[in-house]
Design a protein around this motif. Structure first.
Motif, mmCIF file in Angstrom:
data_model
loop_
_atom_site.group_PDB
_atom_site.id
_atom_site.type_symbol
_atom_site.label_atom_id
_atom_site.label_comp_id
_atom_site.label_asym_id
_atom_site.label_seq_id
_atom_site.Cartn_x
_atom_site.Cartn_y
_atom_site.Cartn_z
ATOM 1 N N GLN A 185 1.413 5.063 1.647
ATOM 2 C CA GLN A 185 1.270 5.536 3.014
ATOM 3 C C GLN A 185 -0.129 6.064 3.264
ATOM 4 O O GLN A 185 -0.718 6.736 2.395
ATOM 5 C CB GLN A 185 2.299 6.625 3.291
ATOM 6 N N TYR A 186 -0.681 5.726 4.436
ATOM 7 C CA TYR A 186 -1.983 6.215 4.883
ATOM 8 C C TYR A 186 -3.145 5.692 4.050
ATOM 9 O O TYR A 186 -4.221 6.285 4.048
ATOM 10 C CB TYR A 186 -2.037 7.745 4.915
ATOM 11 N N THR A 187 -2.944 4.607 3.332
ATOM 12 C CA THR A 187 -4.043 3.996 2.575
ATOM 13 C C THR A 187 -4.144 2.521 2.940
ATOM 14 O O THR A 187 -3.218 1.930 3.479
ATOM 15 C CB THR A 187 -3.870 4.137 1.059
ATOM 16 N N THR B 110 0.825 -1.198 0.000
ATOM 17 C CA THR B 110 0.000 0.000 0.000
ATOM 18 C C THR B 110 0.863 1.253 0.000
ATOM 19 O O THR B 110 2.030 1.222 0.377
ATOM 20 C CB THR B 110 -0.904 0.045 1.245
#
Length: 119
Positions: free
Chosen positions: A100-102, A98
């Protein structure tokens, strides 16, 4: 996300090469691996390494190639021994993870490195 592969080159049949690939900007990596594409042929799987430690190899490379992985460094390697002219191809590194932040998983590819095996 970037995958940077290196280590390709020209080697005589029977020789060895070690490819390296480092991934950046990618998280929660599930699988890392290598594919290859020879001139006039479709891209094919060479080897993969999953986060649970399992590995998968193409029948054509079993017993000759191994796929070590360094999870902390987000690196995957391809140790190629007993190389044959049929191994000549561009080798691509791939990783599934993924951004970042997903939470969305996707497959990412490197730029490829040329391996040429002379007879």
């Amino acid at each position: 996300v970037q995958l940077q592969a290196c280590g390709g080159g020209l080697v005589q049949a029977g020789g060895s090469l070690r490819l390296s690939c480092v991934a950046s900007g990618i998280f929660s990596i599930q699988t890392m691996g290598w594919y290859r594409q020879a001139p006039g042929k479709q891209r094919e799987l060479v080897a993969t390494s999953s986060s649970d430690g399992s590995t998968n190899y193409a029948d054509s490379v079993k017993g000759r190639f191994t796929i070590p992985r360094d999870n902390a460094q987000k690196m995957v390697f391809l140790q190629m021994n007993s190389l044959k002219p049929d191994d000549t191809a561009v080798y691509y590194c791939t990783a599934r993870g993924t951004k970042q932040y997903t939470l969305y998983y996707a497959d990412y590819w490197g730029q490829g490195t040329q391996v040429t095996v002379s007879s």
